[in-house]
Design a protein around this motif. Structure first.
Motif, PDB file in Angstrom:
ATOM      1  N   ILE A  22      20.819 -25.638 -46.489  1.00 18.70           N
ATOM      2  CA  ILE A  22      22.160 -26.231 -46.560  1.00 18.70           C
ATOM      3  C   ILE A  22      22.188 -27.359 -47.584  1.00 18.70           C
ATOM      4  CG2 ILE A  22      23.862 -27.588 -45.269  1.00 18.70           C
ATOM      5  CD1 ILE A  22      23.009 -25.938 -42.783  1.00 18.70           C
ATOM      6  N   ASP A  23      21.136 -28.175 -47.609  1.00 25.22           N
ATOM      7  CA  ASP A  23      21.073 -29.261 -48.591  1.00 25.22           C
ATOM      8  C   ASP A  23      21.034 -28.704 -50.018  1.00 25.22           C
ATOM      9  OD1 ASP A  23      21.074 -31.144 -46.584  1.00 25.22           O
ATOM     10  OD2 ASP A  23      18.897 -31.396 -46.549  1.00 25.22           O
ATOM     11  N   ARG A  24      20.258 -27.652 -50.232  1.00 24.89           N
ATOM     12  CA  ARG A  24      20.166 -27.076 -51.582  1.00 24.89           C
ATOM     13  C   ARG A  24      21.490 -26.431 -51.989  1.00 24.89           C
ATOM     14  NH1 ARG A  24      14.175 -26.073 -52.924  1.00 24.89           N
ATOM     15  NH2 ARG A  24      13.088 -26.805 -51.059  1.00 24.89           N
ATOM     16  N   MET A  25      22.218 -25.869 -51.032  1.00 22.81           N
ATOM     17  CA  MET A  25      23.524 -25.278 -51.319  1.00 22.81           C
ATOM     18  C   MET A  25      24.536 -26.316 -51.772  1.00 22.81           C
ATOM     19  SD  MET A  25      23.929 -22.820 -47.989  1.00 22.81           S
ATOM     20  CE  MET A  25      25.722 -22.840 -48.151  1.00 22.81           C
ATOM     21  N   THR A  26      24.427 -27.519 -51.237  1.00 27.55           N
ATOM     22  CA  THR A  26      25.437 -28.548 -51.495  1.00 27.55           C
ATOM     23  C   THR A  26      24.995 -29.591 -52.521  1.00 27.55           C
ATOM     24  OG1 THR A  26      24.602 -29.789 -49.576  1.00 27.55           O
ATOM     25  CG2 THR A  26      26.469 -28.320 -49.212  1.00 27.55           C
TER      26      THR A  26
END
Length: 370
Positions: free
Chosen positions: A11-15
């Motif tokens: 999720i962090d890498r997506m955002t």
């Protein structure tokens, strides 16, 4: 396999990943990236066999695919960002991938293991048309015909065309109702066939995330969620929502990605690297328990052309020689049911992929899945 900590990292890498337009990702990351990596690793061959005979070529494709994936990343369509993993992270996560898994329950449970090229152990046989739509009256007899075959270790059923006489629409109440109906109907037929614990590959009717999120809890603990990922190396929140649910249910994640021959992947050499990279991405980024593909011809809509068979042989040999990732291959043929052509396509496809180290064979899907 619990991936909850990895989910938050994803999720962090997506955002937080680099912002890139989708067109730039297509042309600069995929198209130009493949041309560059194919030249660097000298990926070139003549199509003399549908089963690759060159071990060094397979190993070069493996290393090229990892480097390409690290440079290209995976595009998140909803955030407009690229999900990036370094080459070191990719190699570490590949080593952590499961090498075996039990699917199904009770006396119907089956152990799937990673295979190697020319492995004497047979692959798992997942019979079924893999979500081919049929009139509702045929769901039970077609499903029953597969479950009565002793060599059918797992099943991926057809899908109904209506629900209570109404057209099924994506992201609508009818998708939720159809998803409930598919799971419950399959479980009833499996009970009737005397195979109540056989692995179910679902939910085929859930085109969006709505059906999967609504009815996924009805599946068995050892059933798998078959999640289609967008070619080439793209995903959206609908896909990530399905993965999130399966992680929270602690169930098997069974994603697939189907590179389009002659598209952004270009010709057979770069397409081979792309196919290998996409399977690695399904394991590393999408946390697949097993990973699969039906490489597809853009006009014939089949996986059984000579070019596609060869690229598949090299790519899956690359994975089987250099990792213990469990792989699946879905056979999609041009020939219709009962035709001589269909049988020849099945023989060629199965001979190629079984000798190349596949863990699970899926299909066949006659008449290009129509």
């Amino acid at each position: 396999m619990n991936h909850r900590s990895r989910l938050y990292d994803l999720i962090d890498r997506m955002t937080q990943g680099p912002i890139v337009s989708e067109s730039d990702f297509d042309m600069k990351h995929i198209y130009k990236g493949l041309k560059k990596i194919v030249k660097k690793y000298n990926i070139g061959f003549e199509i003399n066999h549908i089963v690759n005979q060159d071990d060094d070529l397979a190993d070069r494709v493996w290393n090229a695919a990892i480097e390409f994936l690290a440079e290209a990343g995976v595009y998140s369509k909803d955030t407009g960002r690229v999900i990036k993993y370094t080459e070191e992270e990719i190699r570490r996560l590949v080593k952590e991938a499961p090498s075996s898994c039990v699917f199904g329950e009770g006396s119907d449970a089956i152990l799937e293991v990673a295979r190697t090229p020319e492995d004497s152990r047979p692959p798992i046989n997942q019979g079924g048309p893999v979500a081919v739509p049929v009139p509702n009256k045929y769901f039970e007899p077609i499903t029953m015909s597969y479950l009565q075959e002793a060599r059918c270790d797992m099943h991926s059923p057809v899908t109904n065309m209506t629900v209570m006489g109404r057209e099924i629409r994506t992201k609508a109440p009818t998708e939720i109702l159809a998803a409930w109906e598919e799971v419950l109907e399959f479980k009833k037929i499996a009970q009737m066939a005397g195979r109540p614990g056989i692995y179910y590959n679902g939910i085929g009717i859930s085109v969006s995330d709505i059906g999967q999120l609504a009815a996924g809890h009805l599946m068995g603990r050892h059933d798998g969620s078959c999640i289609g990922v967008i070619s080439e190396l793209k995903a959206d929140n609908s896909i990530f929502n399905k993965i999130t649910q399966m992680i929270m249910l602690d169930g098997p994640i069974v994603p697939y990605m189907n590179p389009i021959f002659g598209g952004l992947g270009g010709g057979v050499e770069s397409q081979t690297v792309l196919l290998c990279a996409e399977m690695i991405a399904l394991s590393v980024v999408f946390m697949g328990t097993t990973v699969g593909s039906t490489p597809t011809h853009p006009m014939l809509f089949t996986s059984s052309t000579k070019d596609i068979l060869l690229e598949s042989s090299i790519a899956f040999q690359a994975i089987a020689r250099n990792s213990h990732i469990m792989t699946r291959y879905t056979h999609t043929q041009v020939g219709g049911c009962g035709t001589k052509t269909l049988l020849y396509e099945i023989i060629a496809s199965c001979a190629m992929i079984v000798r190349s180290g596949i863990a699970r064979v899926q299909g066949p899907r006659p008449a290009t899945g129509a």
